[in-house]
Write a protein that holds these residues in place. Structure first.
Motif, PDB file in Angstrom:
ATOM      1  N   ASP A  47     -23.947   0.959  20.602  1.00  0.00           N
ATOM      2  CA  ASP A  47     -24.499   1.087  21.956  1.00  0.00           C
ATOM      3  C   ASP A  47     -23.736   0.133  22.874  1.00  0.00           C
ATOM      4  O   ASP A  47     -23.738  -1.081  22.655  1.00  0.00           O
ATOM      5  CB  ASP A  47     -25.991   0.729  21.934  1.00  0.00           C
ATOM      6  CG  ASP A  47     -26.678   1.009  23.262  1.00  0.00           C
ATOM      7  OD1 ASP A  47     -26.026   0.907  24.322  1.00  0.00           O
ATOM      8  OD2 ASP A  47     -27.894   1.295  23.253  1.00  0.00           O
ATOM      9  N   PRO A  48     -23.071   0.653  23.904  1.00  0.00           N
ATOM     10  CA  PRO A  48     -22.289  -0.221  24.786  1.00  0.00           C
ATOM     11  C   PRO A  48     -23.123  -1.277  25.485  1.00  0.00           C
ATOM     12  O   PRO A  48     -22.619  -2.360  25.801  1.00  0.00           O
ATOM     13  CB  PRO A  48     -21.652   0.754  25.780  1.00  0.00           C
ATOM     14  CG  PRO A  48     -22.474   2.000  25.703  1.00  0.00           C
ATOM     15  CD  PRO A  48     -22.966   2.070  24.296  1.00  0.00           C
ATOM     16  N   ARG A  49     -24.407  -1.005  25.721  1.00  0.00           N
ATOM     17  CA  ARG A  49     -25.269  -2.003  26.371  1.00  0.00           C
ATOM     18  C   ARG A  49     -25.463  -3.212  25.462  1.00  0.00           C
ATOM     19  O   ARG A  49     -25.468  -4.364  25.931  1.00  0.00           O
ATOM     20  CB  ARG A  49     -26.623  -1.380  26.719  1.00  0.00           C
ATOM     21  CG  ARG A  49     -26.552  -0.229  27.705  1.00  0.00           C
ATOM     22  CD  ARG A  49     -27.902   0.453  27.823  1.00  0.00           C
ATOM     23  NE  ARG A  49     -28.334   0.988  26.522  1.00  0.00           N
ATOM     24  CZ  ARG A  49     -29.550   1.489  26.291  1.00  0.00           C
ATOM     25  NH1 ARG A  49     -30.457   1.505  27.256  1.00  0.00           N
ATOM     26  NH2 ARG A  49     -29.858   1.974  25.099  1.00  0.00           N
ATOM     27  N   ILE A  50     -25.637  -2.945  24.173  1.00  0.00           N
ATOM     28  CA  ILE A  50     -25.801  -4.044  23.219  1.00  0.00           C
ATOM     29  C   ILE A  50     -24.488  -4.791  23.044  1.00  0.00           C
ATOM     30  O   ILE A  50     -24.470  -6.027  22.981  1.00  0.00           O
ATOM     31  CB  ILE A  50     -26.296  -3.498  21.861  1.00  0.00           C
ATOM     32  CG1 ILE A  50     -27.695  -2.895  22.014  1.00  0.00           C
ATOM     33  CG2 ILE A  50     -26.305  -4.604  20.811  1.00  0.00           C
ATOM     34  CD1 ILE A  50     -28.237  -2.248  20.750  1.00  0.00           C
ATOM     35  N   ARG A  51     -23.395  -4.066  23.003  1.00  0.00           N
ATOM     36  CA  ARG A  51     -22.095  -4.710  22.833  1.00  0.00           C
ATOM     37  C   ARG A  51     -21.757  -5.609  24.020  1.00  0.00           C
ATOM     38  O   ARG A  51     -21.214  -6.700  23.850  1.00  0.00           O
ATOM     39  CB  ARG A  51     -21.015  -3.642  22.621  1.00  0.00           C
ATOM     40  CG  ARG A  51     -21.170  -2.903  21.284  1.00  0.00           C
ATOM     41  CD  ARG A  51     -20.096  -1.836  21.099  1.00  0.00           C
ATOM     42  NE  ARG A  51     -18.755  -2.410  21.083  1.00  0.00           N
ATOM     43  CZ  ARG A  51     -18.215  -3.007  20.032  1.00  0.00           C
ATOM     44  NH1 ARG A  51     -18.907  -3.119  18.903  1.00  0.00           N
ATOM     45  NH2 ARG A  51     -16.995  -3.489  20.085  1.00  0.00           N
ATOM     46  N   ARG A  52     -22.099  -5.173  25.230  1.00  0.00           N
ATOM     47  CA  ARG A  52     -21.871  -6.028  26.407  1.00  0.00           C
ATOM     48  C   ARG A  52     -22.771  -7.251  26.369  1.00  0.00           C
ATOM     49  O   ARG A  52     -22.350  -8.367  26.690  1.00  0.00           O
ATOM     50  CB  ARG A  52     -22.088  -5.227  27.688  1.00  0.00           C
ATOM     51  CG  ARG A  52     -21.018  -4.185  27.973  1.00  0.00           C
ATOM     52  CD  ARG A  52     -21.123  -3.661  29.391  1.00  0.00           C
ATOM     53  NE  ARG A  52     -22.363  -2.939  29.634  1.00  0.00           N
ATOM     54  CZ  ARG A  52     -22.512  -1.632  29.521  1.00  0.00           C
ATOM     55  NH1 ARG A  52     -21.480  -0.879  29.125  1.00  0.00           N
ATOM     56  NH2 ARG A  52     -23.670  -1.048  29.790  1.00  0.00           N
ATOM     57  N   LEU A  53     -24.032  -7.051  25.986  1.00  0.00           N
ATOM     58  CA  LEU A  53     -24.987  -8.155  25.919  1.00  0.00           C
ATOM     59  C   LEU A  53     -24.515  -9.228  24.944  1.00  0.00           C
ATOM     60  O   LEU A  53     -24.585 -10.431  25.256  1.00  0.00           O
ATOM     61  CB  LEU A  53     -26.362  -7.622  25.482  1.00  0.00           C
ATOM     62  CG  LEU A  53     -27.437  -8.667  25.169  1.00  0.00           C
ATOM     63  CD1 LEU A  53     -27.886  -9.369  26.451  1.00  0.00           C
ATOM     64  CD2 LEU A  53     -28.633  -8.021  24.470  1.00  0.00           C
TER      65      LEU A  53
END
Length: 355
Positions: free
Chosen positions: A283-289
């Motif tokens: 999930d890109p949101r988790i990876r950015r976080l």
């Protein structure tokens, strides 16, 4: 002549597009130089975060029998230290009364105030403090003895009501009774603890403060089960971290640390699982976080793993809540307004997007 004028007009129209002067509205695609935070620089030099907390409020900030600081606000102090310094223990806790908390911030004795402080227009626009967000939605209530058999605070006509002086509690109680035409007798004390003790001695008929503070106070009364918090909510009390004005970069650091913990709960990132998700998450949101993609930490002058470090240190927002205020604590408070925005029933906790 007509042909000459027409040719001249065409010549002017064709010349306009070749103007190479830069447009003031064109979006910039290059890197933007952002002023560094003097507060962050000072914290890094000393290797420690100075965090203002309550002198002793069960659930929020208190010392255990080993002298270790515990509580909801304490965990946010540790999360901030982890995000900034990579070490959740690099914190000096500064216990402050309601009267001196903002003075300590102005004087530079603390870098951030995590002390159940209500965001009001006077404090924000009038006194110039910067609230970096809201970590707890509260409201003022009334604690009374069960033996009085009261159903509502509107039945407190002529009652003695203990409140803390110089706080929003004193003003809110006055507004509540005045707007309803109810006569009451305010009994005012310098500290919340003194007001609570006076109520316990039966010097007052009711004790009025934030509902979370009343829940904490009830646990230390001589007979906790003999008291009840009435259903009336006399005010809105948005509690959150405060920083000194003049360092917007530091305010952003505190703001995004808080939002990272909220977003972590929403995305299912936990204290135990954060490190593994850095390697496995798609999930890109988790990876950015977590710093697996992008350079969001460096935007604040922090490491790429600033948010992962914060979550790994104290857990996500939900873990912090349950451990200190919720089902795993002595207070056993329901999430209520402090549930995630997409929960059922929905609350007001809404992590801003990291992108």
């Amino acid at each position: 002549m007509a042909l000459a004028l027409l040719a001249a007009g065409c010549s002017r129209q064709e010349a306009a597009p070749v103007d190479t002067a830069p447009s003031t509205t064109a979006p910039s695609t290059g890197p933007t130089t952002v002023a560094q935070s003097p507060t962050l620089a000072a914290i890094k030099r000393r290797g420690r975060l100075n965090c203002g907390v309550h002198q002793g409020l069960v659930g929020f900030a208190y010392t255990d029998n080993r002298g270790q600081w515990r509580g909801f606000d304490v965990d946010f102090c540790r999360a901030t230290a982890a995000a900034v310094l990579g070490d959740a223990n690099a914190v000096r806790f500064v216990p402050l009364s309601a009267a001196d908390r903002f003075t300590a911030l102005n004087d530079g004795r603390i870098d951030v105030l995590w002390r159940n402080s209500s965001w009001t227009m006077t404090r924000d626009a009038g006194e110039g403090f910067v609230f970096a967000g809201i970590n707890y939605y509260d409201g003022q209530g009334f604690l009374v003895r069960r033996s009085l058999n009261l159903n509502s605070a509107t039945e407190l006509t002529g009652a003695r009501v203990c409140v803390q002086s110089g706080s929003t509690s004193q003003a809110n109680a006055a507004d509540y009774f005045r707007s309803r035409g109810i006569d009451y007798r305010p009994v005012v004390f310098d500290t919340e603890e003194a007001a609570r003790d006076a109520y316990d001695r039966e010097d007052c008929d009711a004790f009025s403060a934030d509902i979370s503070a009343l829940a904490a106070a009830r646990t230390v009364l001589s007979n906790p089960n003999a008291h009840v918090i009435l259903s009336d909510v006399a005010s809105k009390e948005p509690l959150g971290p405060v920083v000194k004005a003049g360092d917007e970069r530091w305010a952003s650091t505190v703001r995004w640390t808080l939002n990272a913990l909220m977003l972590a709960e929403e995305l299912g990132v936990t204290r135990e699982g954060a490190s593994d998700l850095v390697k496995t998450a798609t999930d890109p949101r988790i990876r950015r976080l977590l710093g697996a993609e992008g350079d969001f930490g460096p935007m604040l002058g922090l490491s790429k793993t600033w948010a992962k470090d914060a979550v790994s240190a104290v857990g996500n927002y939900g873990e912090i809540f349950e451990r200190n205020l919720g089902s795993q604590s002595a207070l056993d408070l329901e999430r209520g307004l402090n549930a995630q925005w997409n929960a059922r029933p929905a609350g007001l906790i809404y992590g801003l997007p990291i992108r």
